[in-house]
Design an enzyme around this catalytic site. Structure first.
Site, mmCIF file in Angstrom:
data_model
loop_
_atom_site.group_PDB
_atom_site.id
_atom_site.type_symbol
_atom_site.label_atom_id
_atom_site.label_comp_id
_atom_site.label_asym_id
_atom_site.label_seq_id
_atom_site.Cartn_x
_atom_site.Cartn_y
_atom_site.Cartn_z
ATOM 1 N N CYS A 131 0.842 -1.205 0.000
ATOM 2 C CA CYS A 131 0.000 0.000 0.000
ATOM 3 C C CYS A 131 0.875 1.252 0.000
ATOM 4 O O CYS A 131 1.403 1.640 1.044
ATOM 5 C CB CYS A 131 -0.922 -0.015 1.218
ATOM 6 S SG CYS A 131 -1.938 1.471 1.325
ATOM 7 N N CYS A 134 -0.377 4.130 2.185
ATOM 8 C CA CYS A 134 -0.263 3.883 3.640
ATOM 9 C C CYS A 134 1.187 4.059 4.098
ATOM 10 O O CYS A 134 1.446 4.629 5.147
ATOM 11 C CB CYS A 134 -0.682 2.462 4.012
ATOM 12 S SG CYS A 134 -2.165 1.863 3.229
ATOM 13 N N ASP A 135 2.130 3.524 3.330
ATOM 14 C CA ASP A 135 3.512 3.412 3.813
ATOM 15 C C ASP A 135 4.509 4.328 3.100
ATOM 16 O O ASP A 135 5.674 4.400 3.507
ATOM 17 C CB ASP A 135 3.999 1.957 3.638
ATOM 18 C CG ASP A 135 3.136 0.986 4.417
ATOM 19 O OD1 ASP A 135 2.594 1.389 5.462
ATOM 20 O OD2 ASP A 135 2.990 -0.173 3.982
#
Ligand code: NAP
Length: 302
Positions: A131, A134-135
């Protein structure tokens, strides 16, 4: 007793909840983590009608959730662990309790596919991610790679190029699957280097990702590329674990439905990315959800 229980809070599930609640059906939707499913991990959505400017996928998910709530749909954060789908009354068991309904709509979507390399499980969360939104921020000013050639991979590469020093896009063929407008943007981006015809053979590093070995599929030549992050974007597997052996699943692993989103079990419907179909987009998931709710309403009325 509910009229309709929906499993999954992505665009298919929320659209089903909206239509079901507006049909005056007592509606409950289960989401195990956060609203939006895969859509929530999309930074900019440019192809959902009605938004002239790109909208963030998570923001759109919250709007969908609020819209469904406005018409009386109940949304519960709880993990469904089992279902009894046969018969006129269905049972849904969650970690916390048990619920009954007259119809069930399955909208569990998909989860990112893994590469299947032995090092992958060791280095997951230590340089390997599924992701980018997300990261990505952990890799500010670092060099990373994205694996894949579809819409997700190209969107991820473009997103990461705004944060990282350099982004490699590793694709196993010599042309991309991604939509043309994304390709145009990608080819213009100076921070992204596309490595064509290449597959990842191994991930290097013990405690954290330090690099990877890739092989050219045409020449068999192997090369080492130093990266600190590897973003895997090679598609998704449908989340059918809960219903295996309970509804008909296609050879590709998706739930088989007809045009009305009916599965082979009366009163059980499926919609969105979990369903066997040709075109997986937020808008087609939302359309599926509306049809599933309409079919559930007809089922309950009969
Ligand atoms: P996808 O369209 O299935 O693409 C997966 C990509 O990964 C393909 O390029 C594929 O290569 C490659 N791949 C698959 N298995 C691989 C492996 N084992 N090793 C290396 N490469 C591998 O998946 P996606 O990009 O996640 O998209 C899923 C669906 O969501 C699609 O329908 C897509 O259109 C949609 N989506 C839409 C948007 C948008 O509209 N903005 C954004 C994201 C996703 P090949 O091309 O050679 O098969």
């Amino acid at each position: 007793m509910y009229d309709v229980i929906i499993i999954g809070g992505g665009p298919a599930g929320y659209s089903a909840a909206l239509y079901s609640a507006r049909a005056n059906l007592k509606t409950l939707l289960f989401e195990r983590l956060f609203s939006g499913g895969q859509m929530a991990t999309t930074e900019f959505m440019e192809n959902y009608p009605g938004f002239e400017e790109p909208i963030n996928g998570f923001d759109l998910a919250i709007k969908m959730e609020n819209q469904a709530r406005r018409f009386g749909a109940e949304i519960m954060i709880d993990e469904v662990i089992d279902m009894e789908l046969e018969g006129s009354v269905k049972t849904v068991k969650t970690l916390a309790a048990e619920y009954k309904s007259k119809a069930i709509i399955l909208a569990m979507g998909g989860s990112p596919k893994e590469l299947g390399l032995p090092e992958e499980s060791l280095l997951k969360g230590r340089g390997i991610s599924y992701c980018a939104t997300c990261d990505g921020s952990f890799y500010k000013d670092k060099t990373v790679a994205v694996i894949g050639g579809g819409d997700t991979a190209v969107e991820d590469a473009l997103y990461l190029s705004r944060l990282c020093k350099k982004v490699y896009l590793i694709h196993r063929r010599d042309s991309l699957r991604a939509t043309k407008s994304l390709q145009v943007e990608l080819f213009r981006n100076k921070k992204v280097e596309i490595v064509w015809d290449s597959v990842i053979k191994g991930i290097l590093g013990d405690q954290a990702v330090e690099g990877m070995n890739i092989a050219n599929v045409k020449t068999n030549e192997e090369t080492r590329i130093d990266v600190e992050g590897i973003f895997v974007a090679i598609g998704a597997n449908p989340n059918t674990g809960l219903v295996k052996g309970k509804v008909r699943i296609s050879d590709e692993g998706y739930i088989v439905t007809d045009e009305e989103m009916k599965t082979d079990i009366p009163g059980v419907f499926a919609c969105g990315d979990i369903r066997q179909k040709a075109f997986r987009q937020v808008i087609t998931a939302a359309a599926d959800g509306a049809i599933a709710a309409y079919s559930a309403e007809k089922h309950i009325g009969t």
